[in-house]
Design a protein around this motif. Structure first.
Motif, PDB file in Angstrom:
ATOM      1  N   LEU A  45       0.830  -1.205   0.000  1.00  0.00           N
ATOM      2  CA  LEU A  45       0.000   0.000   0.000  1.00  0.00           C
ATOM      3  C   LEU A  45       0.861   1.250   0.000  1.00  0.00           C
ATOM      4  O   LEU A  45       0.429   2.304   0.460  1.00  0.00           O
ATOM      5  CB  LEU A  45      -0.940   0.001   1.218  1.00  0.00           C
ATOM      6  N   GLN A  46       2.090   1.153  -0.529  1.00  0.00           N
ATOM      7  CA  GLN A  46       2.963   2.310  -0.634  1.00  0.00           C
ATOM      8  C   GLN A  46       2.832   2.902  -2.037  1.00  0.00           C
ATOM      9  O   GLN A  46       3.181   2.245  -3.018  1.00  0.00           O
ATOM     10  CB  GLN A  46       4.429   1.932  -0.355  1.00  0.00           C
ATOM     11  N   SER A  47       2.318   4.103  -2.122  1.00  0.00           N
ATOM     12  CA  SER A  47       2.165   4.731  -3.441  1.00  0.00           C
ATOM     13  C   SER A  47       3.536   5.109  -3.983  1.00  0.00           C
ATOM     14  O   SER A  47       4.483   5.340  -3.234  1.00  0.00           O
ATOM     15  CB  SER A  47       1.270   5.962  -3.335  1.00  0.00           C
ATOM     16  N   GLY A  48       3.637   5.185  -5.286  1.00  0.00           N
ATOM     17  CA  GLY A  48       4.911   5.500  -5.915  1.00  0.00           C
ATOM     18  C   GLY A  48       4.754   5.658  -7.409  1.00  0.00           C
ATOM     19  O   GLY A  48       3.652   5.926  -7.908  1.00  0.00           O
ATOM     20  N   PRO A  49       5.845   5.456  -8.150  1.00  0.00           N
ATOM     21  CA  PRO A  49       5.776   5.617  -9.610  1.00  0.00           C
ATOM     22  C   PRO A  49       5.277   4.377 -10.340  1.00  0.00           C
ATOM     23  O   PRO A  49       5.369   4.312 -11.572  1.00  0.00           O
ATOM     24  CB  PRO A  49       7.236   5.914  -9.975  1.00  0.00           C
ATOM     25  N   GLY A  50       4.767   3.407  -9.609  1.00  0.00           N
ATOM     26  CA  GLY A  50       4.226   2.219 -10.260  1.00  0.00           C
ATOM     27  C   GLY A  50       5.126   1.014 -10.104  1.00  0.00           C
ATOM     28  O   GLY A  50       6.262   1.115  -9.667  1.00  0.00           O
ATOM     29  N   PHE A  51       4.590  -0.153 -10.463  1.00  0.00           N
ATOM     30  CA  PHE A  51       5.365  -1.382 -10.312  1.00  0.00           C
ATOM     31  C   PHE A  51       6.253  -1.610 -11.521  1.00  0.00           C
ATOM     32  O   PHE A  51       6.006  -1.116 -12.622  1.00  0.00           O
ATOM     33  CB  PHE A  51       4.455  -2.590 -10.066  1.00  0.00           C
ATOM     34  N   GLY A  52       7.318  -2.356 -11.278  1.00  0.00           N
ATOM     35  CA  GLY A  52       8.243  -2.738 -12.344  1.00  0.00           C
ATOM     36  C   GLY A  52       8.714  -4.148 -12.097  1.00  0.00           C
ATOM     37  O   GLY A  52       8.046  -4.936 -11.429  1.00  0.00           O
ATOM     38  N   GLY A  53       9.893  -4.486 -12.620  1.00  0.00           N
ATOM     39  CA  GLY A  53      10.434  -5.817 -12.437  1.00  0.00           C
ATOM     40  C   GLY A  53      10.038  -6.756 -13.555  1.00  0.00           C
ATOM     41  O   GLY A  53       9.273  -6.417 -14.457  1.00  0.00           O
ATOM     42  N   SER A  54      10.554  -7.963 -13.466  1.00  0.00           N
ATOM     43  CA  SER A  54      10.400  -8.918 -14.564  1.00  0.00           C
ATOM     44  C   SER A  54       9.060  -9.640 -14.556  1.00  0.00           C
ATOM     45  O   SER A  54       8.727 -10.308 -15.535  1.00  0.00           O
ATOM     46  CB  SER A  54      11.519  -9.969 -14.483  1.00  0.00           C
ATOM     47  N   CYS A  55       8.296  -9.537 -13.480  1.00  0.00           N
ATOM     48  CA  CYS A  55       7.141 -10.426 -13.326  1.00  0.00           C
ATOM     49  C   CYS A  55       5.779  -9.757 -13.432  1.00  0.00           C
ATOM     50  O   CYS A  55       4.904 -10.273 -14.130  1.00  0.00           O
ATOM     51  CB  CYS A  55       7.218 -11.151 -11.980  1.00  0.00           C
ATOM     52  N   PHE A  56       5.562  -8.650 -12.729  1.00  0.00           N
ATOM     53  CA  PHE A  56       4.194  -8.157 -12.565  1.00  0.00           C
ATOM     54  C   PHE A  56       3.495  -7.898 -13.894  1.00  0.00           C
ATOM     55  O   PHE A  56       2.439  -8.455 -14.168  1.00  0.00           O
ATOM     56  CB  PHE A  56       4.186  -6.892 -11.704  1.00  0.00           C
TER      57      PHE A  56
END
Length: 478
Positions: free
Chosen positions: A270-281
């Motif tokens: 629930l931490q807002s930020g610039p969005g998810f990244g990484g190899s999976c999502f």
């Protein structure tokens, strides 16, 4: 069946750390990680542990204990398969770039190549374990390939037999070693009880039995995609609320704390930020979208696809906001980007929010000084598809500054990055960015100067006391 020799095909972010921990915890099992990439294997074998191809806190210590004892890295793929009782397939499964399902379906060419190589080189009975993230029913294709190779290779030789298991990884980059050593659960899907028991016996040497879950193959394959989709959905949800907070005077951190204390919701992701990244999502959600459409569930597909759309929107929203606040133009202006990895404590930049935000700003003609403590300049070049420029030591300008074209270069320190900058963008939550001396940094910047804190890690009072204008994600008070 007792497992004595394990081969892992793929020496990347999953295969390397997973096998290192298995070798560290199972002293009676010989573990060999194989890969066709000679440079990657050489890096795993390098005496200098700081040169390991994967950065994870604690990984170097695990490799140091096990390597050369019962952990080996090799390019002899066929030999390792022939010797193994169990073969893990842990290769990349990116989203297809072209053809049927392009942009959503997983590209399974390397998984199929691994299955065919196992079929060719295995001896006796071999348990094949899917470790890569795969679409539902992939095990069926692997099993078909393996069954076609079950005949004896020569007269008098024992027939080759195979069992296929699904054992998805649930690692979070930055905490992978901790996740492997004390997992929430280990999921094993299969149809052959003896093979499931054999793999459970490996994990059982350090994982409590109640945390080893057994399912059928298809439930196991789908559980990985679903877990990532649910986590990504929480990130997109809180980021949508953050945008609303900024327009209503609310603070997304206070909202997150309030809803996170509800035991039905909980505080994680629930931490807002610039969005998810990484190899999976993103890859896994798009794979889920493709599967839903394939099985005639367009409404379900649209729901999950909206999670990805909102994530992309959040990143474009931040870059647009930077341009708007800097008097409607960033052409020729120097902007300091702090953080390029998709999250702290990893050097992985796959689908990093910083890539899309930096692309937008380069399109606007910005001059970007990028600092990240673990990401190398060559990787940033590949991600931005643009070579780095060398700024003039005296003026700080590049050859592109006056032309209106966007340019970037790697800064060796935060101080170098902010020198002469109109704004600082914090895009990765590295610990060192939480304790920056904003008074000192402010003196190095051009006024008026901004701080765009997309991770909410800087102390707002210190930033403002230094004479800087602050934008913080989800903060409506500003």
């Amino acid at each position: 069946m007792t497992i004595q020799r394990i081969c892992c095909m793929g020496a990347g972010y999953v295969g390397g750390p997973t096998m290192a921990v298995i070798a560290d915890r199972c002293l009676d099992v010989q573990v060999t990680v194989v890969d066709l990439n000679e440079q990657r294997i050489a890096a795993w074998n390098d005496a200098d542990l700081s040169r390991l191809p994967v950065y994870e806190p604690g990984l170097d210590a695990v490799v140091d204990r096990a390597r050369g004892r019962n952990l080996h890295f090799s390019t002899d793929v066929d030999g390792a398969i022939a010797d193994a009782d169990m073969v893990f397939i842990s290769v990349n499964t990116p989203t297809k770039a072209r053809g049927l399902g392009a942009g959503q379906a997983s590209d399974l060419r390397w998984v199929e190549a691994c299955a065919r190589q196992v079929a060719k080189s295995a001896r006796g009975h071999t348990i094949v374990v899917e470790k890569s993230t795969l679409p539902v029913r992939t095990a069926e294709a692997i099993r078909t390939i393996l069954e076609a190779a079950q005949a004896p290779l020569a007269e008098g030789e024992a027939p080759r037999t195979f069992a296929v298991l699904s054992n998805p990884e649930f690692l979070a980059e930055g905490t992978a070693i901790r996740d492997l050593e004390t997992p929430d659960r280990v999921l094993i899907g299969g149809e052959d009880d003896s093979s499931i028991d054999a793999l459970a016996g490996v994990y059982g040497q350090w994982v409590p039995g109640e945390r080893i879950l057994r399912t059928n193959l298809w439930s196991s394959e789908l559980s990985k995609l679903t877990a990532n989709a649910f986590l990504a959905q929480r990130i997109s949800s809180i980021n949508s609320v953050a945008a609303l907070c900024e327009n209503t005077g609310a603070d997304v951190r206070e909202v997150a704390r309030a809803i996170g204390t509800d035991s039905r919701i909980g505080p994680k992701f629930l931490q807002s930020g610039p969005g998810f990244g990484g190899s999976c999502f993103q890859k896994d959600i798009l794979n889920l979208v493709y599967l839903c459409r394939h099985f005639g569930l367009p409404e379900v597909a649209d729901y999950w696809e909206s999670v990805v759309h909102l994530n992309t929107w959040q990143q474009h929203r931040i870059s647009r906001l930077v341009v708007q606040r800097l008097f409607g133009t960033v052409t020729g202006k120097r902007l300091a980007i702090l953080g390029f990895a998709f999250k702290a404590d990893t050097n992985d930049t796959r689908e990093a929010p910083a890539i899309r935000i930096a692309h937008d700003l380069l399109e606007e003609g910005a001059q970007l000084a990028i600092h990240d403590p673990k990401v190398e300049s060559a990787q940033i070049s590949r991600d931005l598809r643009q070579d780095a420029e060398v700024p003039d030591a005296g003026t700080g300008m590049t050859a592109k500054t006056l032309s209106g074209q966007g340019a970037w270069w790697a800064a060796g320190s935060v101080e170098q990055a902010v020198a002469g900058a109109d704004a600082v963008l914090i895009l990765t939550e590295w610990t060192q960015y939480r304790t920056l001396d904003w008074k000192d940094l402010s003196a190095r910047m051009r006024r008026p100067a901004w701080v765009f804190d997309a991770r909410a890690v800087a102390d707002p009072n210190q930033v403002r006391a230094a004479g800087l204008t602050l934008w913080r994600v989800g903060d409506g008070a500003q």
